[in-house]
Design a protein around this motif. Sequence first.
Motif, mmCIF file in Angstrom:
data_model
loop_
_atom_site.group_PDB
_atom_site.id
_atom_site.type_symbol
_atom_site.label_atom_id
_atom_site.label_comp_id
_atom_site.label_asym_id
_atom_site.label_seq_id
_atom_site.Cartn_x
_atom_site.Cartn_y
_atom_site.Cartn_z
ATOM 1 N N ALA A 221 0.877 -1.405 0.161
ATOM 2 C CA ALA A 221 0.154 0.086 0.107
ATOM 3 C C ALA A 221 0.786 1.240 -0.049
ATOM 4 C CB ALA A 221 -0.661 0.110 1.158
ATOM 5 N N ALA A 222 1.999 1.252 0.354
ATOM 6 C CA ALA A 222 2.819 2.420 0.491
ATOM 7 C C ALA A 222 4.331 2.259 -0.250
ATOM 8 C CB ALA A 222 3.061 2.683 1.937
ATOM 9 N N ALA A 223 4.688 1.229 -0.619
ATOM 10 C CA ALA A 223 5.904 0.999 -1.232
ATOM 11 C C ALA A 223 6.317 1.834 -2.290
ATOM 12 C CB ALA A 223 6.107 -0.493 -1.595
ATOM 13 N N ARG A 224 7.364 2.285 -2.550
ATOM 14 C CA ARG A 224 7.719 2.909 -3.906
ATOM 15 C C ARG A 224 7.968 1.950 -4.841
ATOM 16 N NH1 ARG A 224 13.011 5.699 -1.018
ATOM 17 N NH2 ARG A 224 11.853 7.165 0.315
ATOM 18 N N GLN A 225 7.795 2.252 -6.168
ATOM 19 C CA GLN A 225 7.796 1.294 -7.441
ATOM 20 C C GLN A 225 9.188 0.426 -7.473
ATOM 21 O OE1 GLN A 225 7.451 3.527 -11.113
ATOM 22 N NE2 GLN A 225 6.833 1.535 -12.444
ATOM 23 N N SER A 226 10.208 0.999 -6.792
ATOM 24 C CA SER A 226 11.545 0.128 -6.804
ATOM 25 C C SER A 226 11.591 -0.751 -5.689
ATOM 26 C CB SER A 226 12.711 1.066 -7.134
ATOM 27 O OG SER A 226 12.791 1.705 -6.043
ATOM 28 N N ASP A 227 10.721 -0.522 -4.523
ATOM 29 C CA ASP A 227 10.883 -1.204 -3.368
ATOM 30 C C ASP A 227 10.632 -2.840 -3.390
ATOM 31 O OD1 ASP A 227 11.396 1.051 -2.101
ATOM 32 O OD2 ASP A 227 9.425 1.111 -0.903
ATOM 33 N N GLN A 228 11.498 -3.540 -2.787
ATOM 34 C CA GLN A 228 11.040 -4.950 -2.821
ATOM 35 C C GLN A 228 11.038 -5.688 -1.579
ATOM 36 O OE1 GLN A 228 13.314 -7.662 -5.217
ATOM 37 N NE2 GLN A 228 13.154 -6.403 -7.237
ATOM 38 N N PHE A 229 10.068 -6.452 -1.288
ATOM 39 C CA PHE A 229 9.672 -7.209 0.059
ATOM 40 C C PHE A 229 10.106 -8.639 -0.083
ATOM 41 C CE2 PHE A 229 6.370 -8.140 3.436
ATOM 42 C CZ PHE A 229 7.138 -8.402 4.552
ATOM 43 N N LEU A 230 11.306 -9.208 0.623
ATOM 44 C CA LEU A 230 12.004 -10.435 0.642
ATOM 45 C C LEU A 230 11.310 -11.173 1.664
ATOM 46 C CD1 LEU A 230 15.601 -9.546 0.259
ATOM 47 C CD2 LEU A 230 13.993 -9.771 -1.488
ATOM 48 N N VAL A 231 10.415 -12.096 1.328
ATOM 49 C CA VAL A 231 9.757 -12.889 2.632
ATOM 50 C C VAL A 231 10.509 -14.370 2.520
ATOM 51 C CG1 VAL A 231 7.558 -13.914 3.395
ATOM 52 C CG2 VAL A 231 7.595 -11.978 1.942
ATOM 53 N N LEU A 232 11.162 -14.536 3.828
ATOM 54 C CA LEU A 232 12.086 -15.645 3.891
ATOM 55 C C LEU A 232 11.214 -16.633 4.587
ATOM 56 C CD1 LEU A 232 14.131 -13.952 2.887
ATOM 57 C CD2 LEU A 232 15.638 -14.852 4.414
ATOM 58 N N GLY A 233 11.503 -17.854 4.602
ATOM 59 C CA GLY A 233 10.431 -18.858 5.527
ATOM 60 C C GLY A 233 9.572 -19.672 4.753
ATOM 61 N N ASP A 234 9.026 -20.702 5.498
ATOM 62 C CA ASP A 234 8.175 -21.520 4.908
ATOM 63 C C ASP A 234 6.939 -21.685 6.074
ATOM 64 O OD1 ASP A 234 6.851 -23.445 3.462
ATOM 65 O OD2 ASP A 234 8.795 -24.747 3.176
ATOM 66 N N GLY A 235 5.962 -22.816 5.557
ATOM 67 C CA GLY A 235 4.888 -22.673 6.695
ATOM 68 C C GLY A 235 3.453 -22.976 5.927
#
Length: 368
Positions: A221-235
């Motif tokens: 909702a607020a990220a800049r266009q070049s931002d990335q979110f790395l989601v580590l882990g499993d479940g």
Amino acid sequence: MIILYVVSTLKRCGPTNQLFGLIKNLDRSRFTPVVLTLSPEPSESRWDDFVALGIDVQSLRLGRVAGVLMGGRALRARLAVIKPVLIHSQGIRADSLCVWAVPPSVVHVATLRNYPFKDYVMSFGRVQGGLMARWHLFNLRRVHAVALVSNAIYGMLDGRLEQARVIQNGVDVDRYYKVDSAGRDALRNRLGLPLHARLFVSTGHLDPRKDPVTAIDGFLAAARQSDQFLVLGDGTMREELKSRYRQSGQVRFLGRVANVQEYLQASDYFISASLAEGLPNAVLEALACGLPCLLSDIAEHREILAGSSLQHMLFATGQAAALAECLAGLNDEAYEQARGVASAIVANSFSAAHMSAQYQELYAELQS
């Protein structure tokens, strides 16, 4: 003093990391550690890491059913050989088995890493979780001393464990530490990450208790266009999340990785929307790596950031819009200062060496 540490397994996870930090910093002129696991090791295990420290690591290699039927007898037989002066257990299986199998003459310490009536109910449902919580506390009342990993848990228990005291979790700062910009860029190149993007990261189990949907929705909702979110882990939620956000090019699901610290060191910010914790290892590790943390406003997160200039990075629990507002307010000009504050929080209060020293004081006190 021979200390026997009893755990289910040495699975690569927060509680095992805490145990490793405790034992790594033991004064070996005073204490001789032995680690005993109850079950066969999973594929992701830190067994070899403990062995590399020169620790005697043993296992009963019992499954859950065999553990119920034969665990007490097997543990008593192993105690007769090891002859520990003190036993330190962690986890509901290890705590309960030791309570019923260990002779009263042997001092028993347990570490409680969650608030059972919240954590077990969220993980196993109201009926099963509630029964597990009552059983765990029933057994812990028979232990000589119970270490609680946060003041938040102490407050939630409200005096239900008279022999409890707080020993907060600590981070292995030899493994988790802040790198400079050149080191960060080198890691990004090696890990295949963009050099000039803002990287947000989360680590840990992907389940409803961690509320990853709020974390991802708030980011998008607020990220800049070049931002990335790395989601580590499993479940249990990983495939659902990958499907839900498959159209977003800004969210990357990387699964379980053995080099979590490198992804933290390569990133800029950490996000946790968790609904319940003990004292979260993931947050402490991120802070140690110099990451300012956007955190849900639960008691356990407030305890970590208390008194620091990063308290404004707490957002209303379960509210993606609140996280988005927090993210939108990040100040690029104050970023390096925030990094310094983050790493100082761990250095001053949450190092593994500090945690281990408190446990050693407890061991000596119980033997005096």
